[in-house]
Design an enzyme around this catalytic site. Structure first.
Site, PDB file in Angstrom:
ATOM      1  N   GLU A 196       9.269 -13.076 -13.102  1.00 44.90           N
ATOM      2  CA  GLU A 196       8.450 -12.010 -12.529  1.00 44.90           C
ATOM      3  C   GLU A 196       7.894 -11.056 -13.578  1.00 44.90           C
ATOM      4  O   GLU A 196       6.788 -10.558 -13.400  1.00 44.90           O
ATOM      5  CB  GLU A 196       9.152 -11.264 -11.392  1.00 44.90           C
ATOM      6  CG  GLU A 196      10.440 -10.582 -11.725  1.00 44.90           C
ATOM      7  CD  GLU A 196      11.019  -9.826 -10.513  1.00 44.90           C
ATOM      8  OE1 GLU A 196      12.229  -9.687 -10.458  1.00 44.90           O
ATOM      9  OE2 GLU A 196      10.254  -9.378  -9.645  1.00 44.90           O
TER      10      GLU A 196
ATOM     11  N   LYS B 199      14.168 -13.043 -12.604  1.00 45.44           N
ATOM     12  CA  LYS B 199      13.840 -11.852 -13.401  1.00 45.44           C
ATOM     13  C   LYS B 199      12.852 -12.210 -14.497  1.00 45.44           C
ATOM     14  O   LYS B 199      11.875 -11.529 -14.719  1.00 45.44           O
ATOM     15  CB  LYS B 199      15.139 -11.301 -13.987  1.00 45.44           C
ATOM     16  CG  LYS B 199      15.283  -9.850 -14.082  1.00 45.44           C
ATOM     17  CD  LYS B 199      15.638  -9.100 -12.827  1.00 45.44           C
ATOM     18  CE  LYS B 199      14.796  -9.363 -11.627  1.00 45.44           C
ATOM     19  NZ  LYS B 199      15.294  -8.863 -10.398  1.00 45.44           N
TER      20      LYS B 199
ATOM     21  N   TRP C  46      -2.909  -2.546  -1.724  1.00 46.80           N
ATOM     22  CA  TRP C  46      -2.459  -3.845  -2.200  1.00 46.80           C
ATOM     23  C   TRP C  46      -3.118  -4.845  -1.252  1.00 46.80           C
ATOM     24  O   TRP C  46      -2.730  -4.936  -0.080  1.00 46.80           O
ATOM     25  CB  TRP C  46      -0.940  -3.910  -2.119  1.00 46.80           C
ATOM     26  CG  TRP C  46      -0.325  -5.071  -2.821  1.00 46.80           C
ATOM     27  CD1 TRP C  46      -0.258  -5.267  -4.171  1.00 46.80           C
ATOM     28  CD2 TRP C  46       0.351  -6.173  -2.221  1.00 46.80           C
ATOM     29  NE1 TRP C  46       0.415  -6.431  -4.435  1.00 46.80           N
ATOM     30  CE2 TRP C  46       0.798  -7.008  -3.266  1.00 46.80           C
ATOM     31  CE3 TRP C  46       0.616  -6.548  -0.905  1.00 46.80           C
ATOM     32  CZ2 TRP C  46       1.497  -8.184  -3.034  1.00 46.80           C
ATOM     33  CZ3 TRP C  46       1.320  -7.707  -0.667  1.00 46.80           C
ATOM     34  CH2 TRP C  46       1.744  -8.515  -1.738  1.00 46.80           C
TER      35      TRP C  46
ATOM     36  N   HIS D 146      20.253 -35.581 -12.455  1.00 48.26           N
ATOM     37  CA  HIS D 146      19.690 -36.261 -11.287  1.00 48.26           C
ATOM     38  C   HIS D 146      18.170 -36.104 -11.240  1.00 48.26           C
ATOM     39  O   HIS D 146      17.568 -36.241 -10.178  1.00 48.26           O
ATOM     40  CB  HIS D 146      20.356 -35.732 -10.017  1.00 48.26           C
ATOM     41  CG  HIS D 146      21.827 -35.989 -10.009  1.00 48.26           C
ATOM     42  ND1 HIS D 146      22.354 -37.240  -9.769  1.00 48.26           N
ATOM     43  CD2 HIS D 146      22.876 -35.189 -10.285  1.00 48.26           C
ATOM     44  CE1 HIS D 146      23.675 -37.185  -9.878  1.00 48.26           C
ATOM     45  NE2 HIS D 146      24.017 -35.944 -10.184  1.00 48.26           N
TER      46      HIS D 146
ATOM     47  N   ARG E 134       4.880   0.637  -6.040  1.00 50.03           N
ATOM     48  CA  ARG E 134       4.788  -0.274  -4.905  1.00 50.03           C
ATOM     49  C   ARG E 134       3.821  -1.424  -5.179  1.00 50.03           C
ATOM     50  O   ARG E 134       3.771  -2.395  -4.435  1.00 50.03           O
ATOM     51  CB  ARG E 134       4.331   0.499  -3.656  1.00 50.03           C
ATOM     52  CG  ARG E 134       5.318   1.566  -3.248  1.00 50.03           C
ATOM     53  CD  ARG E 134       4.698   2.544  -2.269  1.00 50.03           C
ATOM     54  NE  ARG E 134       4.507   1.974  -0.956  1.00 50.03           N
ATOM     55  CZ  ARG E 134       5.425   1.926  -0.011  1.00 50.03           C
ATOM     56  NH1 ARG E 134       6.628   2.416  -0.248  1.00 50.03           N
ATOM     57  NH2 ARG E 134       5.182   1.410   1.173  1.00 50.03           N
TER      58      ARG E 134
ATOM     59  N   ASN F 207      -1.175   1.552   5.820  1.00 48.58           N
ATOM     60  CA  ASN F 207      -0.269   0.585   5.190  1.00 48.58           C
ATOM     61  C   ASN F 207       0.250  -0.311   6.300  1.00 48.58           C
ATOM     62  O   ASN F 207       0.674   0.183   7.341  1.00 48.58           O
ATOM     63  CB  ASN F 207       0.890   1.341   4.511  1.00 48.58           C
ATOM     64  CG  ASN F 207       1.981   0.404   4.034  1.00 48.58           C
ATOM     65  OD1 ASN F 207       1.736  -0.764   3.760  1.00 48.58           O
ATOM     66  ND2 ASN F 207       3.194   0.919   3.924  1.00 48.58           N
ATOM     67  N   GLY F 208       0.209  -1.628   6.093  1.00 43.91           N
ATOM     68  CA  GLY F 208       0.695  -2.548   7.123  1.00 43.91           C
ATOM     69  C   GLY F 208      -0.358  -3.595   7.429  1.00 43.91           C
ATOM     70  O   GLY F 208      -1.332  -3.745   6.679  1.00 43.91           O
TER      71      GLY F 208
ATOM     72  N   GLU G   2      19.213 -15.537 -10.337  1.00 40.97           N
ATOM     73  CA  GLU G   2      18.691 -14.194 -10.549  1.00 40.97           C
ATOM     74  C   GLU G   2      18.073 -14.058 -11.939  1.00 40.97           C
ATOM     75  O   GLU G   2      17.006 -13.469 -12.109  1.00 40.97           O
ATOM     76  CB  GLU G   2      19.816 -13.170 -10.322  1.00 40.97           C
ATOM     77  CG  GLU G   2      19.444 -11.724 -10.568  1.00 40.97           C
ATOM     78  CD  GLU G   2      18.223 -11.239  -9.812  1.00 40.97           C
ATOM     79  OE1 GLU G   2      17.731 -11.933  -8.911  1.00 40.97           O
ATOM     80  OE2 GLU G   2      17.733 -10.142 -10.142  1.00 40.97           O
TER      81      GLU G   2
ATOM     82  N   CYS H 115       0.825  -1.205   0.000  1.00 40.43           N
ATOM     83  CA  CYS H 115       0.000   0.000   0.000  1.00 40.43           C
ATOM     84  C   CYS H 115       0.864   1.261   0.000  1.00 40.43           C
ATOM     85  O   CYS H 115       1.994   1.249   0.486  1.00 40.43           O
ATOM     86  CB  CYS H 115      -0.876   0.037   1.242  1.00 40.43           C
ATOM     87  SG  CYS H 115      -1.902  -1.418   1.410  1.00 40.43           S
TER      88      CYS H 115
ATOM     89  N   LYS I 244       6.598  -3.663  -4.810  1.00 42.60           N
ATOM     90  CA  LYS I 244       8.005  -3.295  -4.768  1.00 42.60           C
ATOM     91  C   LYS I 244       8.606  -3.528  -3.400  1.00 42.60           C
ATOM     92  O   LYS I 244       9.732  -3.979  -3.269  1.00 42.60           O
ATOM     93  CB  LYS I 244       8.159  -1.822  -5.165  1.00 42.60           C
ATOM     94  CG  LYS I 244       9.592  -1.307  -5.145  1.00 42.60           C
ATOM     95  CD  LYS I 244      10.426  -1.971  -6.223  1.00 42.60           C
ATOM     96  CE  LYS I 244      11.871  -1.546  -6.201  1.00 42.60           C
ATOM     97  NZ  LYS I 244      12.716  -2.480  -6.972  1.00 42.60           N
TER      98      LYS I 244
HETATM   99  C1  F6R Z   1      12.790  -9.090  -7.556  1.00 42.83           C
HETATM  100  C2  F6R Z   1      12.714  -8.276  -6.362  1.00 42.83           C
HETATM  101  C3  F6R Z   1      12.413  -8.938  -5.068  1.00 42.83           C
HETATM  102  C4  F6R Z   1      13.182  -8.231  -3.928  1.00 42.83           C
HETATM  103  C5  F6R Z   1      12.750  -8.807  -2.577  1.00 42.83           C
HETATM  104  C6  F6R Z   1      13.513  -8.161  -1.431  1.00 42.83           C
HETATM  105  O1  F6R Z   1      13.124  -8.329  -8.668  1.00 42.83           O
HETATM  106  O2  F6R Z   1      12.877  -7.078  -6.419  1.00 42.83           O
HETATM  107  O3  F6R Z   1      12.707 -10.290  -5.101  1.00 42.83           O
HETATM  108  O4  F6R Z   1      14.541  -8.417  -4.133  1.00 42.83           O
HETATM  109  O5  F6R Z   1      11.374  -8.581  -2.397  1.00 42.83           O
HETATM  110  O6  F6R Z   1      13.287  -6.798  -1.388  1.00 42.83           O
HETATM  111  P1  F6R Z   1      14.290  -5.838  -0.661  1.00 42.83           P
HETATM  112  O7  F6R Z   1      15.573  -5.873  -1.402  1.00 42.83           O
HETATM  113  O8  F6R Z   1      13.630  -4.491  -0.716  1.00 42.83           O
HETATM  114  O9  F6R Z   1      14.447  -6.357   0.736  1.00 42.83           O
END
Ligand code: F6R
Length: 609
Positions: free
Chosen positions: A487, A484, A75, A503, A27, A99-100, A480, A2, A604
């Site tokens: 997502e 990427k 959210w 395996h 976000r 938010n929370g 990674e 949020c 985010k």
């Molecule tokens: C993927 C991504 C997430 C964050 C994860 C941790 O692209 O951004 O996997 O890496 O949610 O977030 P932070 O780094 O803000 O703790």
């Protein structure tokens, strides 16, 4: 997650709130709403959907006319996305945005129902609104304070009381909230980009502090309602940095910003050719006795930790455990006094990472945070802190934050290896000078690989599933790359240590399955190539990301597509090799018509468990 905004001042409040909310879209959200004082009554307009839907609704029902208000992007956590569950929520004399997560909302709701209160929504937030109304004694600060004492969980709240049409109140615990100030106007927001159009000056609200905003300024009190002075901060980045600067998406803009982000992050931490982290509270003396290191993080940040493990173990010969924060915090991890726990986080607010750090501290470990967001909770609570100076990362998929996390991991590994005397000064200087050249190498990769990645991405869009394979550092990087792609393109993918394929996983291979192989480490390239040959002979389409040196030695037909990157020091290869993986993900998303900046279901900053 949020997003909260609030405004009081001479401008059209509805316009300011909507414009500020657009800066929090990154976000992630599924509904939006605002509440504004109009002729001393609070008028609320809210809707499921995007800000565009809210703007349409504001046009059709009439935009609230006024100068004091609060706004929200939701959210969904408690209750599905719907108009009724959208914020703001109200009691008879109070309206709030939140938010929370209120953990004890069920018992509070039962209590309020027993007192005859009725609820419209399924949210935990409405419980807070009703509780504020129930406890209201004519004094907003006392009321907020007594409600706070009853709340368990995390919250940032923007609050308006019907009896006080010239004020906005704000309070937080765990969830982030800032208060922006300018001449004759004040703001609240979950993050700085929301206010940058209006001011760069802001206060960081601390846990359980309450802010009272009027058009003449802001006052703060602590949980005992004693007045407090707070330090005014100035944002060191501007709107330009938070906007797209001509790129179609933040994700590709941020990929292009990576050379600068690395430079900005490493250069101030290098003195006379050696790492110098004193400014971050790290000296050779302070770190030389660490015998065990645990790196805790989530998602992409955890993947940066995986690279960190390889590098630290290789150079400093200290055992490193990498743990997912949500696992670490619930399994009584073995952390002893004198251990080092490194927490990596872009936002510095990730609930699991923050909780993991607190647990590590309780167990007597020293904590080192590697964080991008200035003044965030993880940054403030860690014993030692290295900021990644990536600037604001707006796209949900992390790119430039990851690359700066890697850069910091290298600097720290060099420093630790010096402290442990497992690396000589000349060898360290050689590595540092190789690191200094990485921004240029990343620029080269962006420039020279983009077209190829664009083209290969057109071949991936019909795939239902992909494999990423690699060994050692290349395996850490594959994780990674795979995340990427998933997502932003919504294509299923897995990363595998190449040697593990036979395996079990190799049974998945057929001629529908693309395999992306990363091969940058000369000594193990022959092994990876033999894995490639195995999957290729079972029909897989091979996309090979490898160094120019490796590409020159490749036999014809081993790979269907080869993305060559320049050979640099091999320990540092993840910094360049990640770039084509990011671009493949980006262009696959674009080709599928997805918005890579706001992937579905993702937020985010994950400030709830
Ligand atoms: C993927 C991504 C997430 C964050 C994860 C941790 O692209 O951004 O996997 O890496 O949610 O977030 P932070 O780094 O803000 O703790």
């Amino acid at each position: 997650m949020c997003g909260i905004v609030g405004y009081i001042g001479p401008k059209d409040c509805s316009d300011v709130l909507v414009s500020a909310l657009t800066k929090l879209e990154y976000r992630g959200y599924d509904s939006a709403g605002i509440a504004v004082f109009e002729n001393d009554a609070i008028k609320t307009v809210k809707t499921q959907g995007k800000l565009k839907d809210l703007e349409d609704k504001l046009k059709s029902v009439g935009k609230p006319q006024g100068h004091v208000g609060i706004g929200h992007t939701r959210w969904a956590t408690h209750g599905e996305p719907s108009d009724i569950n959208s914020h703001p929520h109200s009691g008879a004399r109070v309206t709030i945005v939140h938010n929370g997560i209120i953990e004890n909302y069920i018992e509070l709701k039962e209590f309020l129902i027993s007192k005859g209160r009725e609820f419209l929504s399924e949210t935990d937030t409405e419980v807070v609104a009703q509780l504020l109304d129930y406890k209201y004694n004519g004094n907003p600060l006392e009321t907020i304070d007594s409600v706070m004492a009853e709340l368990k969980g995390s919250f940032a709240l923007g609050i308006m009381f019907k009896d006080f049409p010239d004020r906005v109140f704000a309070v937080r615990r765990e969830s982030p909230l800032i208060v922006g100030v300018a001449e004759g106007e004040c703001f609240i927001a979950s993050d700085v980009p929301a206010i940058l159009k209006y001011t760069k000056n802001y206060y960081l609200l601390e846990h359980d502090e309450i802010a009272t905003l009027t058009k003449d300024g802001v006052n703060f009190v602590d949980e005992h309602l004693d007045p407090i002075e707070k330090e005014l901060k100035t944002a060191d980045w501007d709107m330009e940095a938070a906007e797209k600067s001509g790129y179609p998406h933040f994700m590709i803009k941020e990929i292009n910003e990576q050379p600068d982000a690395i430079r900005t992050t490493i250069m101030p931490r290098i003195k006379e050719g050696l790492p110098c982290l004193e400014e971050c509270g790290i000296t050779l003396e302070k770190i030389k006795n660490f015998k065990n290191i645990t790196i805790v993080a989530c998602g992409t940040a955890m993947h940066a930790g995986m690279v960190g493990k390889y590098v630290i173990e290789d150079l400093a010969r200290v055992p490193v455990n990498v743990d997912i924060a949500s696992e670490f915090r619930y399994r009584n991890p073995i952390i002893n006094e004198g251990d080092l726990v490194i927490i990596i986080s872009q936002s510095g607010e990730t609930a699991d990472s923050l909780a993991a750090m607190r647990l590590a501290k309780q167990k007597g470990a020293k904590t080192l945070a590697i964080v991008n967001a200035k003044g965030s909770s993880i940054a403030r609570e860690a014993d030692m802190l290295i900021y990644t100076l990536a600037g604001p990362e707006i796209a949900v998929a992390s790119t430039k934050a990851y690359i700066t996390q890697l850069s910091v991991m290298y600097l720290f590994a060099f420093e630790l290896a010096l402290a442990k005397e497992t690396l000589s000064e000349p060898e360290c200087k050689r590595l540092v000078s190789a690191l200094i050249k990485m921004p240029e190498a990343v620029s080269f990769v962006i420039k020279n690989c983009e077209e190829k990645c664009k083209y290969i991405a057109t071949k991936l869009i019909t795939s239902e599933s992909l494999l990423y394979i690699g060994r050692g550092l290349d395996y850490a990087l594959s994780m990674e790359g795979s995340l990427k792609l998933k997502e932003v393109s919504y294509i299923h993918s897995e990363s595998y240590a190449a040697g593990e394929l036979k395996h079990g996983t190799i049974s998945l291979i057929d001629n529908e399955m693309p395999v992306i192989s990363v091969a940058t480490q000369t000594d193990i390239i022959p092994k990876t190539i033999s894995n490639i040959v195995e999957v290729k002979s079972r029909g897989a389409k091979i996309i090979l990301v490898c160094t120019d040196v490796c590409a020159r030695g490749l036999k014809d037909g081993v790979a269907d597509y080869v993305i060559e990157i320049p050979h640099t020091d091999e320990l540092l290869m993840p910094i360049t090799a990640v770039v084509p993986l990011q671009m493949l993900a980006y262009y696959t998303a674009i080709n599928k018509g997805n918005d890579p900046d706001k992937p579905r279901n993702l937020a985010k900053s994950v400030t709830v468990e």
